[in-house]
Write an enzyme that holds these catalytic residues in place. Structure first.
Site, PDB file in Angstrom:
ATOM      1  N   HIS A 124       1.387   1.607  -5.709  1.00 28.20           N
ATOM      2  CA  HIS A 124       0.029   1.069  -5.809  1.00 28.20           C
ATOM      3  C   HIS A 124      -0.954   2.171  -6.186  1.00 28.20           C
ATOM      4  O   HIS A 124      -1.836   1.979  -7.035  1.00 28.20           O
ATOM      5  CB  HIS A 124      -0.393   0.419  -4.485  1.00 28.20           C
ATOM      6  CG  HIS A 124      -1.867   0.148  -4.391  1.00 28.20           C
ATOM      7  ND1 HIS A 124      -2.531  -0.683  -5.282  1.00 28.20           N
ATOM      8  CD2 HIS A 124      -2.818   0.621  -3.530  1.00 28.20           C
ATOM      9  CE1 HIS A 124      -3.816  -0.708  -4.971  1.00 28.20           C
ATOM     10  NE2 HIS A 124      -4.016   0.075  -3.917  1.00 28.20           N
ATOM     11  N   HIS A 149       0.835  -1.215   0.000  1.00 29.92           N
ATOM     12  CA  HIS A 149       0.000   0.000   0.000  1.00 29.92           C
ATOM     13  C   HIS A 149       0.862   1.254   0.000  1.00 29.92           C
ATOM     14  O   HIS A 149       0.912   2.006   0.960  1.00 29.92           O
ATOM     15  CB  HIS A 149      -0.955  -0.021   1.199  1.00 29.92           C
ATOM     16  CG  HIS A 149      -2.087  -0.964   1.011  1.00 29.92           C
ATOM     17  ND1 HIS A 149      -2.156  -2.195   1.638  1.00 29.92           N
ATOM     18  CD2 HIS A 149      -3.203  -0.869   0.230  1.00 29.92           C
ATOM     19  CE1 HIS A 149      -3.259  -2.818   1.268  1.00 29.92           C
ATOM     20  NE2 HIS A 149      -3.919  -2.038   0.411  1.00 29.92           N
ATOM     21  N   ASP A 197      -8.504  -0.603  -8.072  1.00 34.95           N
ATOM     22  CA  ASP A 197      -7.769  -1.058  -6.877  1.00 34.95           C
ATOM     23  C   ASP A 197      -7.195  -2.463  -7.099  1.00 34.95           C
ATOM     24  O   ASP A 197      -6.144  -2.803  -6.562  1.00 34.95           O
ATOM     25  CB  ASP A 197      -8.727  -1.059  -5.684  1.00 34.95           C
ATOM     26  CG  ASP A 197      -7.999  -0.841  -4.364  1.00 34.95           C
ATOM     27  OD1 ASP A 197      -8.671  -0.643  -3.343  1.00 34.95           O
ATOM     28  OD2 ASP A 197      -6.756  -0.879  -4.339  1.00 34.95           O
ATOM     29  N   HIS A 215      -6.737   7.212  -2.718  1.00 38.70           N
ATOM     30  CA  HIS A 215      -7.619   6.226  -2.084  1.00 38.70           C
ATOM     31  C   HIS A 215      -6.994   5.415  -0.950  1.00 38.70           C
ATOM     32  O   HIS A 215      -7.712   4.841  -0.139  1.00 38.70           O
ATOM     33  CB  HIS A 215      -8.225   5.287  -3.141  1.00 38.70           C
ATOM     34  CG  HIS A 215      -7.357   4.098  -3.432  1.00 38.70           C
ATOM     35  ND1 HIS A 215      -6.265   4.156  -4.276  1.00 38.70           N
ATOM     36  CD2 HIS A 215      -7.418   2.828  -2.985  1.00 38.70           C
ATOM     37  CE1 HIS A 215      -5.697   2.956  -4.324  1.00 38.70           C
ATOM     38  NE2 HIS A 215      -6.373   2.137  -3.548  1.00 38.70           N
ATOM     39  N   ASP A 216      -5.651   5.356  -0.874  1.00 38.54           N
ATOM     40  CA  ASP A 216      -4.979   4.616   0.213  1.00 38.54           C
ATOM     41  C   ASP A 216      -3.984   5.499   0.960  1.00 38.54           C
ATOM     42  O   ASP A 216      -3.038   5.004   1.572  1.00 38.54           O
ATOM     43  CB  ASP A 216      -4.238   3.395  -0.347  1.00 38.54           C
ATOM     44  CG  ASP A 216      -5.135   2.164  -0.460  1.00 38.54           C
ATOM     45  OD1 ASP A 216      -4.888   1.324  -1.353  1.00 38.54           O
ATOM     46  OD2 ASP A 216      -6.092   2.039   0.336  1.00 38.54           O
TER      47      ASP A 216
HETATM   48  C1  LIG Z   1      -4.316  -9.966  -4.810  1.00 37.17           C
HETATM   49  C2  LIG Z   1      -5.160  -9.567  -3.623  1.00 37.17           C
HETATM   50  N1  LIG Z   1      -5.466 -10.491  -2.718  1.00 37.17           N
HETATM   51  C3  LIG Z   1      -6.212 -10.179  -1.626  1.00 37.17           C
HETATM   52  C4  LIG Z   1      -6.520 -11.175  -0.669  1.00 37.17           C
HETATM   53  C5  LIG Z   1      -7.280 -10.862   0.457  1.00 37.17           C
HETATM   54  C6  LIG Z   1      -7.712  -9.539   0.633  1.00 37.17           C
HETATM   55  C7  LIG Z   1      -8.484  -9.141   1.859  1.00 37.17           C
HETATM   56  O1  LIG Z   1      -8.551  -7.975   2.185  1.00 37.17           O
HETATM   57  N2  LIG Z   1      -9.110 -10.132   2.542  1.00 37.17           N
HETATM   58  C8  LIG Z   1      -9.876  -9.801   3.761  1.00 37.17           C
HETATM   59  C9  LIG Z   1      -8.915  -9.597   4.936  1.00 37.17           C
HETATM   60  C10 LIG Z   1      -9.724  -9.205   6.166  1.00 37.17           C
HETATM   61  C11 LIG Z   1      -8.164 -10.881   5.163  1.00 37.17           C
HETATM   62  C12 LIG Z   1      -7.420  -8.537  -0.286  1.00 37.17           C
HETATM   63  C13 LIG Z   1      -6.677  -8.847  -1.423  1.00 37.17           C
HETATM   64  N3  LIG Z   1      -6.360  -7.893  -2.375  1.00 37.17           N
HETATM   65  C14 LIG Z   1      -6.652  -6.567  -2.537  1.00 37.17           C
HETATM   66  C15 LIG Z   1      -7.479  -5.697  -1.697  1.00 37.17           C
HETATM   67  C16 LIG Z   1      -8.790  -5.403  -2.094  1.00 37.17           C
HETATM   68  C17 LIG Z   1      -9.562  -4.547  -1.288  1.00 37.17           C
HETATM   69  O2  LIG Z   1     -10.876  -4.237  -1.549  1.00 37.17           O
HETATM   70  C18 LIG Z   1     -11.514  -4.130  -2.827  1.00 37.17           C
HETATM   71  C19 LIG Z   1     -10.702  -3.286  -3.777  1.00 37.17           C
HETATM   72  C20 LIG Z   1     -12.856  -3.474  -2.559  1.00 37.17           C
HETATM   73  C21 LIG Z   1     -11.752  -5.518  -3.402  1.00 37.17           C
HETATM   74  C22 LIG Z   1      -9.073  -3.995  -0.128  1.00 37.17           C
HETATM   75  C23 LIG Z   1      -7.766  -4.273   0.240  1.00 37.17           C
HETATM   76  C24 LIG Z   1      -6.980  -5.126  -0.542  1.00 37.17           C
HETATM   77 CL1  LIG Z   1      -5.350  -5.490  -0.050  1.00 37.17          CL
HETATM   78  N4  LIG Z   1      -6.060  -6.132  -3.640  1.00 37.17           N
HETATM   79  N5  LIG Z   1      -5.415  -7.147  -4.228  1.00 37.17           N
HETATM   80  C25 LIG Z   1      -5.611  -8.246  -3.452  1.00 37.17           C
HETATM   81 MG   LIG Z   2      -7.600   0.611   0.610  1.00 41.22          MG
HETATM   82 ZN   LIG Z   3      -5.793   0.236  -2.756  1.00 40.43          ZN
END
Ligand SMILES: Cc1nc2ccc(C(=O)NCC(C)C)cc2n2c(-c3cc(OC(C)(C)C)ccc3Cl)nnc12
Ligand SMILES: [Mg+2]
Ligand SMILES: [Zn+2]
Length: 343
Positions: free
Chosen positions: A85, A81, A234, A123-124
Site C-alpha cells: 500500500h 496497510h 492514499d 504515511h502508514d
Molecule cells: C476503498 C476504501 N474504503 C474505505 C471505507 C471506509 C473507510 C473508513 O475509514 N471509514 C471510517 C471508519 C471509522 C469506518 C476507509 C476506506 N478507505 C481508505 C482509507 C482512507 C483514509 O483516509 C483518507 C485517505 C483521508 C480518505 C484513511 C484510511 C483508509 Cl482505510 N482507503 N481506501 C478505502
Molecule cells: Mg493511514
Molecule cells: Zn494509507
C-alpha cells in the site's frame, strides 16, 4: 535494530535489475499492484532517481537504498496497510508529479516534491490494521501517547518516519541545509497528518476554495494542495480498474472485520463498517466513492483537466459496485460474500 537491513540487502537493491523501465510505470492508468512484491523497493529507488531528487538534495544512492529498505521493514504484514500500500501511494505521487508536471509548472518546489515522496512512503508506517477510535477505545500504548491531540495513528506514522531518518546511514535529508531540513520535516508532518480521514472533511472545504484562484507563490496554498494530493495518493487504488478497486475493498474489510471481531471479544459493539454480520460492502463502497473519492478527484480534475480520467475511473468503479449490489442481493442470503474473493 540496525541489523534489520544488512549491507548485502543494500548492495542487492543498488544492483536491482528491473523488468520494466520507469517509463512503463509513468502512465496514470498503470497499476503498481501488478508489479512483483520483490521489485517494489527497486522501483521506489528508480522513481526517486527519475525525479532527480538524489542530485538536487545530494542524497547518496546507498543512503536512499538503506532508507527504502528500512521503510519497507517498518510496515507490518496486515491485509491492506502494508508495504505494498505504501508503494502504491508513492507510485501515485510519482504519477501526479510526472503527468501534471508539478515541479516544472511550479505548483510545488523541489523540496516539497521530496517531502511529498517521503511522506507517501512513510504515511502508514507500523500500521496495525486498526483505526484511531480502536486505539482510544482499547487504550493502546499509542492512544496513551497521542490521543489527547487526535490522529493517533498518523502521529505514530510520523514518529516512525522521524525514527527512520535518525537511523544511522538512513538520513536522506542530511545533505540539506539546516533551515530547509526543518521546513521539510515540518511539511512531512503536515502531509502524514493529512491522511487522517477524520480531519479530511474540514480540510476539504478549505481545499475547495483553492479552486477559485490558486496562487502558486503562496506556500500555504501549495501546502493545502499537497494535502489534497496526499489523500489522492492514499486512495489511488480507486482510480485503477475494477479488479484492483474490488480487491482493495476486500483487503480493507478484512482488516475492518478483524477489528470488529476483536471489539466483540472485548465486549464493545463495532460500528457497522467493522461488523461482518452487519456490513453490506457494495452500499458502503458506493457511499465512500460518492462522499469522499469522487469529490476528491473531481476537485483535482477541476484544477488539472489532465486528471479527468481519474474521476472517470472512480465512476466506473462505482458502477461496478451497483452491479455487485444486484449480484450480491440476488445471492446475498446464500453467502454472496464469496463474490468478493478472487475467482
Ligand atoms: C476503498 C476504501 N474504503 C474505505 C471505507 C471506509 C473507510 C473508513 O475509514 N471509514 C471510517 C471508519 C471509522 C469506518 C476507509 C476506506 N478507505 C481508505 C482509507 C482512507 C483514509 O483516509 C483518507 C485517505 C483521508 C480518505 C484513511 C484510511 C483508509 Cl482505510 N482507503 N481506501 C478505502
Ligand atoms: Mg493511514
Ligand atoms: Zn494509507
Amino acid at each position: 535494530y540496525h541489523m534489520k537491513v544488512s549491507d548485502e540487502d543494500v548492495a542487492l537493491l543498488l544492483a536491482c535489475p528491473s523488468s520494466h523501465n520507469i517509463s512503463d510505470l509513468s502512465d496514470l492508468t498503470f497499476s503498481p499492484r501488478s508489479l512483483p512484491h520483490e521489485e517494489m523497493a527497486c522501483y521506489t529507488l528508480l522513481m526517486f532517481e527519475d525525479l532527480g531528487l538524489h542530485v538536487l538534495f545530494n542524497i547518496k544512492r546507498e543512503t536512499l537504498a538503506r532508507f527504502i529498505l528500512f521503510v519497507k521493514k517498518g510496515y507490518r504484514d496486515t491485509p491492506y496497510h502494508n508495504w505494498r500500500h505504501a508503494f502504491c501511494t508513492v507510485h501515485f505521487a510519482f504519477l501526479l508529479i510526472k503527468n501534471l508536471d508539478l515541479v516544472k509548472h511550479e505548483y510545488i518546489t523541489p523540496l516539497e516534491c521530496l517531502a511529498f515522496m517521503v511522506s507517501c512512503a512513510c504515511h502508514d508506517l507500523d500500521h496495525r490494521g486498526t483505526t484511531n477510535s480502536f486505539q482510544t477505545q482499547s487504550g493502546t500504548v499509542l492512544a496513551n501517547l497521542y490521543s489527547s491531540d487526535g490522529s493517533v495513528m498518523e502521529r505514530h506514522h510520523f514518529a516512525q518516519a522521524v525514527c527512520m531518518l535518525n537511523t544511522q546511514g538512513c538520513n536522506i535529508l542530511d545533505g540539506i541545509p539546516r533551515e530547509q531540513y526543518t521546513k521539510c520535516l515540518d511539511l512531512i508532518r503536515d502531509l502524514i497528518l493529512a491522511t487522517d480521514l477524520a480531519t479530511h472533511f474540514t480540510v476539504f472545504k478549505e481545499q475547495q476554495k483553492l479552486l477559485v484562484e490558486f496562487q502558486k507563490h503562496k506556500e500555504d496554498q501549495r501546502r493545502l494542495l499537497l494535502c489534497l494530493f496526499m489523500t489522492a495518493c492514499d486512495l489511488s487504488d480507486q482510480t485503477k480498474d475494477w479488479s484492483v478497486a474490488r480487491q482493495t475493498a476486500n483487503l480493507i474489510y478484512k482488516e475492518f472485520f478483524t477489528q470488529g471481531d476483536m471489539e466483540k471479544t472485548m465486549g464493545s459493539s463495532p460500528s457497522e463498517s467493522m461488523d461482518r454480520d452487519r456490513a453490506y460492502i457494495p452500499t458502503l463502497q458506493i457511499q465512500f466513492l460518492d462522499n469522499i473519492v469522487i469529490p476528491l478527484y473531481g476537485l483535482i480534475s477541476q484544477l488539472f483537466p489532465e486528471a479527468e480520467c481519474l474521476v472517470e475511473a472512480c465512476k466506473l468503479n462505482r458502477e461496478g459496485w451497483t452491479v455487485a449490489d444486484t449480484l450480491f442481493s440476488a445471492q446475498w442470503d446464500r453467502g454472496g460474500y464469496e463474490l468478493l474473493s478472487d475467482p
